[in-house]
Write a protein that holds these residues in place. Structure first.
Motif, PDB file in Angstrom:
ATOM      1  N   LYS A   4       0.872  -1.180   0.000  1.00  0.00           N
ATOM      2  CA  LYS A   4       0.000   0.000   0.000  1.00  0.00           C
ATOM      3  C   LYS A   4       0.909   1.230   0.000  1.00  0.00           C
ATOM      4  O   LYS A   4       1.185   1.840   1.013  1.00  0.00           O
ATOM      5  CB  LYS A   4      -0.906  -0.009   1.234  1.00  0.00           C
ATOM      6  CG  LYS A   4      -1.934   1.120   1.213  1.00  0.00           C
ATOM      7  CD  LYS A   4      -2.798   1.057   2.445  1.00  0.00           C
ATOM      8  CE  LYS A   4      -3.787   2.204   2.453  1.00  0.00           C
ATOM      9  NZ  LYS A   4      -4.618   2.191   3.658  1.00  0.00           N
ATOM     10  N   LEU A 389      -7.667  -3.868  -4.475  1.00  0.00           N
ATOM     11  CA  LEU A 389      -7.039  -2.589  -4.808  1.00  0.00           C
ATOM     12  C   LEU A 389      -6.333  -1.969  -3.606  1.00  0.00           C
ATOM     13  O   LEU A 389      -5.344  -1.241  -3.758  1.00  0.00           O
ATOM     14  CB  LEU A 389      -8.077  -1.628  -5.367  1.00  0.00           C
ATOM     15  CG  LEU A 389      -8.633  -1.991  -6.746  1.00  0.00           C
ATOM     16  CD1 LEU A 389      -9.791  -1.061  -7.119  1.00  0.00           C
ATOM     17  CD2 LEU A 389      -7.548  -1.936  -7.819  1.00  0.00           C
ATOM     18  N   ASP A 393      -0.165  -2.800  -6.009  1.00  0.00           N
ATOM     19  CA  ASP A 393       0.869  -1.783  -6.212  1.00  0.00           C
ATOM     20  C   ASP A 393       0.250  -0.442  -6.554  1.00  0.00           C
ATOM     21  O   ASP A 393      -0.630  -0.348  -7.423  1.00  0.00           O
ATOM     22  CB  ASP A 393       1.789  -2.195  -7.366  1.00  0.00           C
ATOM     23  CG  ASP A 393       2.820  -3.229  -6.961  1.00  0.00           C
ATOM     24  OD1 ASP A 393       2.961  -3.491  -5.754  1.00  0.00           O
ATOM     25  OD2 ASP A 393       3.488  -3.765  -7.858  1.00  0.00           O
ATOM     26  N   ARG A 394       0.740   0.597  -5.873  1.00  0.00           N
ATOM     27  CA  ARG A 394       0.364   1.962  -6.215  1.00  0.00           C
ATOM     28  C   ARG A 394       1.619   2.826  -6.242  1.00  0.00           C
ATOM     29  O   ARG A 394       2.576   2.573  -5.511  1.00  0.00           O
ATOM     30  CB  ARG A 394      -0.647   2.535  -5.214  1.00  0.00           C
ATOM     31  CG  ARG A 394      -2.054   2.017  -5.425  1.00  0.00           C
ATOM     32  CD  ARG A 394      -3.036   2.718  -4.504  1.00  0.00           C
ATOM     33  NE  ARG A 394      -2.982   2.179  -3.158  1.00  0.00           N
ATOM     34  CZ  ARG A 394      -3.446   2.824  -2.081  1.00  0.00           C
ATOM     35  NH1 ARG A 394      -3.961   4.040  -2.211  1.00  0.00           N
ATOM     36  NH2 ARG A 394      -3.380   2.264  -0.898  1.00  0.00           N
ATOM     37  N   GLY A 397      -0.110   6.849  -5.322  1.00  0.00           N
ATOM     38  CA  GLY A 397      -1.558   6.632  -5.296  1.00  0.00           C
ATOM     39  C   GLY A 397      -2.151   6.128  -6.584  1.00  0.00           C
ATOM     40  O   GLY A 397      -3.315   5.704  -6.609  1.00  0.00           O
ATOM     41  N   ALA A 398      -1.394   6.171  -7.682  1.00  0.00           N
ATOM     42  CA  ALA A 398      -1.913   5.748  -8.987  1.00  0.00           C
ATOM     43  C   ALA A 398      -1.552   4.296  -9.256  1.00  0.00           C
ATOM     44  O   ALA A 398      -0.546   3.781  -8.750  1.00  0.00           O
ATOM     45  CB  ALA A 398      -1.360   6.644 -10.087  1.00  0.00           C
ATOM     46  N   TYR A 399      -2.354   3.663 -10.085  1.00  0.00           N
ATOM     47  CA  TYR A 399      -2.161   2.255 -10.403  1.00  0.00           C
ATOM     48  C   TYR A 399      -1.451   2.077 -11.743  1.00  0.00           C
ATOM     49  O   TYR A 399      -1.418   2.991 -12.585  1.00  0.00           O
ATOM     50  CB  TYR A 399      -3.512   1.533 -10.455  1.00  0.00           C
ATOM     51  CG  TYR A 399      -4.146   1.381  -9.093  1.00  0.00           C
ATOM     52  CD1 TYR A 399      -3.835   0.310  -8.265  1.00  0.00           C
ATOM     53  CD2 TYR A 399      -5.057   2.333  -8.615  1.00  0.00           C
ATOM     54  CE1 TYR A 399      -4.414   0.172  -7.004  1.00  0.00           C
ATOM     55  CE2 TYR A 399      -5.640   2.212  -7.370  1.00  0.00           C
ATOM     56  CZ  TYR A 399      -5.312   1.128  -6.564  1.00  0.00           C
ATOM     57  OH  TYR A 399      -5.867   1.007  -5.320  1.00  0.00           O
ATOM     58  N   ALA A 421       3.294   3.785 -12.690  1.00  0.00           N
ATOM     59  CA  ALA A 421       1.973   4.398 -12.723  1.00  0.00           C
ATOM     60  C   ALA A 421       1.532   4.706 -14.142  1.00  0.00           C
ATOM     61  O   ALA A 421       2.315   5.142 -14.976  1.00  0.00           O
ATOM     62  CB  ALA A 421       1.999   5.686 -11.907  1.00  0.00           C
ATOM     63  N   THR A 426      -5.569   4.867 -14.501  1.00  0.00           N
ATOM     64  CA  THR A 426      -6.071   5.139 -13.156  1.00  0.00           C
ATOM     65  C   THR A 426      -7.349   5.964 -13.222  1.00  0.00           C
ATOM     66  O   THR A 426      -8.313   5.721 -12.482  1.00  0.00           O
ATOM     67  CB  THR A 426      -4.996   5.871 -12.336  1.00  0.00           C
ATOM     68  OG1 THR A 426      -3.839   5.030 -12.212  1.00  0.00           O
ATOM     69  CG2 THR A 426      -5.506   6.226 -10.952  1.00  0.00           C
ATOM     70  N   LEU A 457      -8.965   5.363  -1.280  1.00  0.00           N
ATOM     71  CA  LEU A 457      -8.126   5.190  -2.472  1.00  0.00           C
ATOM     72  C   LEU A 457      -8.159   6.438  -3.346  1.00  0.00           C
ATOM     73  O   LEU A 457      -7.131   6.855  -3.900  1.00  0.00           O
ATOM     74  CB  LEU A 457      -8.604   3.975  -3.265  1.00  0.00           C
ATOM     75  CG  LEU A 457      -8.467   2.607  -2.584  1.00  0.00           C
ATOM     76  CD1 LEU A 457      -9.136   1.525  -3.434  1.00  0.00           C
ATOM     77  CD2 LEU A 457      -7.011   2.259  -2.334  1.00  0.00           C
ATOM     78  N   ILE A 461      -4.617   9.411  -4.329  1.00  0.00           N
ATOM     79  CA  ILE A 461      -3.980   9.658  -5.632  1.00  0.00           C
ATOM     80  C   ILE A 461      -3.386  11.067  -5.657  1.00  0.00           C
ATOM     81  O   ILE A 461      -4.100  12.054  -5.465  1.00  0.00           O
ATOM     82  CB  ILE A 461      -4.989   9.510  -6.791  1.00  0.00           C
ATOM     83  CG1 ILE A 461      -5.670   8.142  -6.750  1.00  0.00           C
ATOM     84  CG2 ILE A 461      -4.267   9.694  -8.139  1.00  0.00           C
ATOM     85  CD1 ILE A 461      -6.837   8.015  -7.707  1.00  0.00           C
TER      86      ILE A 461
END
Length: 736
Positions: A4, A389, A393-394, A397-399, A421, A426, A457, A461
């Motif tokens: 996280k 989620l 992995d972030r 904050g972005a995926y 990212a 995202t 979540l 971001i």
């Protein structure tokens, strides 16, 4: 390591260990991914010629073909419903040659190794002798070269020669000289050519051309139960419990019309648990049963027989049908651990796509409201998704674009630079999540968990960090934990990415100033003008404003004459374009998008390149698979290759309801035999090439369900636009 990630100190730590970790994750994914059988031919979805073949001859020899492709025949088949036809005359001083090319598609990159070339052959003519059969070769393909083996006589491998029956052929790959040490996964073509002289016409049929290990199969398990046969206007959906037993090769489907015997009509991957039998007939009663085939094609009969009767459907029923079928991609077809969407089906089975998953969440909500699933089922799925989620992995904050469904780790599917990212993906994901935050509004523990989890979540971001520099006018698409801004792609409209700026402005914690809508998305800088001109290959719209008329329709904004249709779908599945009105448009953006759709429609009706099929009920140029690659088609001659994706017209329902309905009926009623399947319409087709995609695509199935729902009820637009952060942003950015 806590996955996280809020990533303030992530970069320094990760630089040292990234390569080793990535390799270990990649090896894990290889071990867990489904390996596909290396099948060169089992069935052609289209009648006529087979796209993945090549054929030619030198007189006085002869080989039947059309446009240098072999014919498909449904008269004979080893596995239903068709086989390749090889009709030839082998003459002195002449020659003929044909090949079957391995059909590749994205995500089909883990292939079982093989030691043998196997296929079935049916010799039609009683006058054909074993010595008159063709010679055979294989070819490998690598990025460096294509190398063909020596040809060997086919008659050497026919143990019990007979005409009028299917004969198995089993050839060790080691017998093919020149490339016998080649890894079997590199073998991409099988060749047949003239071996002896004869003035007679010989007709052969070839089926199930594949590589195999030669291993025998274990004892078969109990036959799966046929659970349901559900009829629609011209097809019947069959369902069974999905099978993952490695001994099972195919489910074989049998159909019987009233008063007639069962006939085999198709085969299916047993793990799908579903088969769509397009009969083309309305008002007809059918009986169905299924059997199991092992890897030696031994057949194990089923016991259940179910009946179904097709019936005429109204327009509303047709809309229900297509919404439900496309919704299934994100329900039955979802990755099992995360509950999120796969990039395409068939493809990688453990790799999820963030953007397609956001679209899929909106499709699930539409499905719950339509009664395809219960609200309780939707709650259970969204609970699973949020939990996944929270631990995936972030990066600030972005995926990532792609993640492993089991571990949540980034999968650099598009190359080693794409290992962090993806801000646009995202944004697509959170378009769905914020919609879900509004939909699951009940005061229960589960729905409260969904809302609170999504909100956390969302607030995590760091949209402002993706400016790259403090004084940047742009947001940037990608960031890599070990390579930082190596891709260096500023987000500039006009394209599919407006939602990224809108969400970045709406963020309650890490937002960007509303001025970035104009300095970034609608930028007037020379760099932005060059960017638009380069991809549009025109200066039309290079300043964001357009103002020109195309096919009798004025276009306020947009590059060229509007671009591919996904530009008016992806950012506006949740965000209602009626609520966007900036200084570049005369009215709101809904009218602009309707004009873009109508320009696309009129281009296809006018059909300047004379593409087969194009017309008032066959239109919609957009991004999709095509016979040669994944490409974005546009209503311009230089970006029109004859490929159409059903999502183009169908996701445009809010803008062009009459034209979209005409396309739906045409695709289903006239092309359904090859275009319709268990998840609705396949990704694309090209009638010039007699080609249809083998896949359904995550980015293209959900827009059909969601945008049809927006056309019918406005549900997804209403939910997304009701989010307090979105309402506040709209009031501030698009204030009157």
């Amino acid at each position: 390591m806590n996955r996280k990630k809020d990533n303030k100190d992530y970069q320094t730590i990760f630089k040292l260990y990234f390569v080793l970790l990535l390799l270990s994750f990649y090896q894990w994914s290889v071990a867990s991914e489904k390996e596909y059988d290396p099948v060169f031919f089992d069935n052609s979805p289209t009648e006529g010629t087979y796209f993945y073949s090549k054929a030619g001859y030198q007189a006085p020899s002869y080989l039947q073909h059309s446009r240098n492709r072999l014919f498909v025949s449904s008269e004979q088949s080893f596995t239903p419903g068709n086989a390749l036809k090889l009709a030839y005359v082998s003459a002195d001083k002449g020659n003929w040659e044909a090949s079957v090319v391995y059909p590749d598609w994205r995500g089909k990159d883990f292939i079982k190794p093989g030691q043998y070339l196997d296929f079935r052959i049916y010799i039609e003519s009683k006058e054909t002798s074993v010595s008159e059969l063709p010679a055979i070769a294989i070819a490998k393909w690598t990025p460096e070269d294509t190398v063909k083996s020596t040809f060997i006589p086919l008659d050497r491998y026919i143990k019990n020669f007979k005409t009028g029956v299917w004969i198995p052929v089993h050839i060790p790959l080691s017998d093919f000289k020149n490339i016998h040490t080649t890894p079997s996964q590199d073998i991409k073509q099988v060749f047949f050519k003239q071996a002896s002289s004869s003035k007679k016409l010989h007709t052969l049929y070839l089926d199930q051309i594949e590589l195999s290990s030669g291993a025998s199969t274990e004892a078969m398990p109990a036959i799966p139960k046929l659970i349901q046969a559900k009829a629609y206007e011209r097809h019947v959906d069959l369902t069974w419990n999905p099978i993952t037993n490695p001994s099972v090769k195919y489910i074989k489907i049998y159909r019987a019309e009233q008063g007639q015997d069962f006939i085999p009509v198709g085969i299916q991957d047993p793990s799908r648990g579903r088969y769509s039998d397009y009969t083309g007939q309305t008002g007809t009663s059918y009986r169905y049963k299924i059997t199991v085939l092992d890897y030696q094609y031994n057949e194990f009969p089923g016991t259940e027989i179910l009946t179904a009767q097709t019936y005429p459907m109204t327009d509303e029923q047709l809309l229900d049908m297509i919404q439900e079928a496309s919704f299934r991609y994100y329900w039955d077809g979802a990755e099992s651990n995360s509950g999120l969407a796969l990039e395409n089906i068939p493809g990688r089975t453990s790799m999820i796509a963030a953007g397609a998953s956001g679209f899929g969440i909106m499709a699930i909500i539409a499905g719950a409201e339509r009664g395809f699933i219960t609200r309780e089922q939707a709650v259970e799925r969204l609970t699973k998704i949020v939990k996944y989620l929270q631990n995936a992995d972030r990066f600030h904050g972005a995926y990532a674009h792609f993640m492993d469904g089991e571990t949540g780790n980034v999968v650099p599917f598009f190359g080693k630079r794409d290992n962090g990212a993806d801000l646009v993906e995202t944004a697509f994901l959170f378009q769905g999540l914020l919609t879900a935050c509004q939909y699951f509004s009940k005061n229960t523990n589960d729905e409260k968990f969904i809302r609170e989890g999504i909100t956390t979540l969302w607030k995590d971001i760091e949209w402002d960090w993706f400016k790259k520099t403090k004084d940047s006018k742009y947001l940037y698409w990608h960031w890599s934990p070990d390579q930082e801004w190596v891709i260096n792609h500023p987000l500039i409209g006009w394209n599919e990415t407006m939602i990224t700026y809108l969400l970045a402005i709406a963020s309650p914690t890490h937002g960007v100033d509303k001025s970035m809508y104009y300095t970034g998305w609608a930028s007037q800088d020379q760099m932005a003008k060059d960017y638009r001109s380069n991809w549009g290959q025109t200066t039309d719209g290079s300043s964001y404003s357009n103002g020109n008329t195309y096919f009798g329709i004025k276009l306020d904004v947009g590059v060229s004459n509007g671009g591919p249709l996904f530009f008016i779908h992806y950012s506006y599945m949740g965000f209602n374009p009626h609520r966007i009105k900036d200084k570049y448009t005369e009215t709101d953006y809904f009218n602009t998008f309707r004009n873009m759709a109508l320009i696309n429609y009129r281009y296809c009706v006018e059909n300047p390149k004379k593409q087969q099929g194009y017309g008032s009920n066959c239109w919609g140029l957009t991004a999709s698979d095509d016979p040669w690659n994944y490409r974005a088609a546009e209503p311009t001659e230089h970006q029109d290759w004859g490929s159409l994706a059903p999502t183009g017209a169908l996701a445009s329902f809010p803008y062009t309801p009459d034209q979209s309905m005409a396309a739906l009926k045409n695709y289903y009623r006239n092309y359904g035999r090859f275009l319709w399947g268990e998840y609705g319409f396949k990704d694309a087709f090209n009638l010039n090439e007699n080609w249809c995609a083998n896949i359904y695509m995550g980015l293209n199935q959900a827009p059909v369900t969601v945008m049809i729902e927006n056309y019918r009820t406005g549900l997804i637009w209403d939910l997304f636009m009701s989010h307090p952060d979105i309402r506040k942003m709209v009031d501030e950015l698009f204030e009157k």
